[in-house]
Design a protein around this motif. Structure first.
Motif, PDB file in Angstrom:
ATOM      1  N   LEU A  21     -42.407 -20.656  34.356  1.00 30.11           N
ATOM      2  CA  LEU A  21     -42.519 -21.691  35.056  1.00 30.11           C
ATOM      3  C   LEU A  21     -41.736 -22.313  35.193  1.00 30.11           C
ATOM      4  O   LEU A  21     -41.880 -22.809  37.278  1.00 30.11           O
ATOM      5  CB  LEU A  21     -43.540 -22.341  34.204  1.00 30.11           C
ATOM      6  N   LEU A  22     -39.922 -22.393  34.894  1.00 27.73           N
ATOM      7  CA  LEU A  22     -39.535 -23.246  35.571  1.00 27.73           C
ATOM      8  C   LEU A  22     -38.780 -21.659  35.930  1.00 27.73           C
ATOM      9  O   LEU A  22     -37.760 -21.897  37.273  1.00 27.73           O
ATOM     10  CB  LEU A  22     -38.773 -23.574  34.375  1.00 27.73           C
ATOM     11  N   LEU A  23     -38.473 -20.911  36.121  1.00 26.47           N
ATOM     12  CA  LEU A  23     -37.699 -19.890  36.439  1.00 26.47           C
ATOM     13  C   LEU A  23     -38.228 -18.651  37.427  1.00 26.47           C
ATOM     14  O   LEU A  23     -37.811 -18.187  38.492  1.00 26.47           O
ATOM     15  CB  LEU A  23     -37.571 -17.977  35.256  1.00 26.47           C
ATOM     16  N   MET A  24     -39.127 -18.597  37.239  1.00 28.62           N
ATOM     17  CA  MET A  24     -39.793 -17.957  38.690  1.00 28.62           C
ATOM     18  C   MET A  24     -39.565 -18.955  40.081  1.00 28.62           C
ATOM     19  O   MET A  24     -39.730 -17.796  41.518  1.00 28.62           O
ATOM     20  CB  MET A  24     -42.152 -18.122  38.585  1.00 28.62           C
ATOM     21  N   PRO A  25     -39.853 -19.475  40.156  1.00 24.90           N
ATOM     22  CA  PRO A  25     -39.667 -20.417  41.736  1.00 24.90           C
ATOM     23  C   PRO A  25     -38.310 -20.541  42.035  1.00 24.90           C
ATOM     24  O   PRO A  25     -37.909 -20.200  43.109  1.00 24.90           O
ATOM     25  CB  PRO A  25     -40.015 -22.172  41.535  1.00 24.90           C
ATOM     26  N   ARG A  26     -37.145 -20.527  41.112  1.00 27.38           N
ATOM     27  CA  ARG A  26     -36.035 -20.159  41.516  1.00 27.38           C
ATOM     28  C   ARG A  26     -35.594 -18.757  42.155  1.00 27.38           C
ATOM     29  O   ARG A  26     -34.956 -18.591  42.341  1.00 27.38           O
ATOM     30  CB  ARG A  26     -34.776 -20.206  40.451  1.00 27.38           C
ATOM     31  N   ILE A  27     -36.194 -18.046  41.240  1.00 26.77           N
ATOM     32  CA  ILE A  27     -36.434 -16.757  41.990  1.00 26.77           C
ATOM     33  C   ILE A  27     -36.705 -16.183  42.923  1.00 26.77           C
ATOM     34  O   ILE A  27     -36.633 -15.747  44.521  1.00 26.77           O
ATOM     35  CB  ILE A  27     -37.168 -15.229  40.552  1.00 26.77           C
TER      36      ILE A  27
END
Length: 162
Positions: A21-27
């Motif tokens: 959940l923290l990684l997907m927005p950055r991707i």
């Protein structure tokens, strides 16, 4: 509740959820910031065009119905996108010699290098991520992403974040 600790076999489901959940927005943000080649800037390409162009780049010319099946949209939707991109000169359309009712779509030769350059960074990133994995691990990653995408498209459920 997340403890922030990994077991020897990997993170707990809750820790994995937190990480993703923290990684997907950055991707997503990085993908959105990826520079469209100058040659393609004026075409107002949208994410829906990216998938269509990727299929044509990786799999070569194909018919509208085949593109629609792969994109999981109606043939009329693909016809509209193809018409739009062919008017702009990004795509070429030609009759199928074997079946004159069928239209074959391809990336216009003059734009092929720019489309390839645009998609190659993502392809290389996936290559580096997937290459060290076993075939079974690759299937797991792909299945997990497909399930995630499918679940996001289902009607709202009563589930809550933990």
């Amino acid at each position: 509740m997340s403890t922030g600790h990994r077991t020897k076999v990997g993170p707990s489901v809750e820790d994995g959820i937190r990480t993703l959940l923290l990684l997907m927005p950055r991707i997503v943000a990085r993908i959105k910031r990826s520079k469209i080649p100058d040659e393609l800037q004026s075409f107002s390409l949208a994410p829906r065009h990216l998938s269509l162009l990727a299929y044509l780049l990786f799999d070569g010319p194909m018919g509208v119905n085949e593109l629609a099946a792969r994109l999981e949209v109606a043939p009329a939707t693909v016809s509209l996108m193809v018409s739009e991109l062919s008017r702009r000169g990004v795509l070429d359309r030609r009759e199928d010699d074997a079946d004159r009712r069928r239209t074959i779509v391809s990336i216009a030769e003059q734009h092929h290098p720019a489309v390839d350059a645009w998609l190659s960074k993502g392809a290389e990133a996936w290559r580096k991520a997937l290459q060290p994995l076993t075939p079974a691990q690759r299937i797991t990653v792909i299945d997990a992403l497909q399930t995630y995408e499918r679940e996001l498209s289902t009607p709202e459920s009563s589930g809550t974040a933990r």
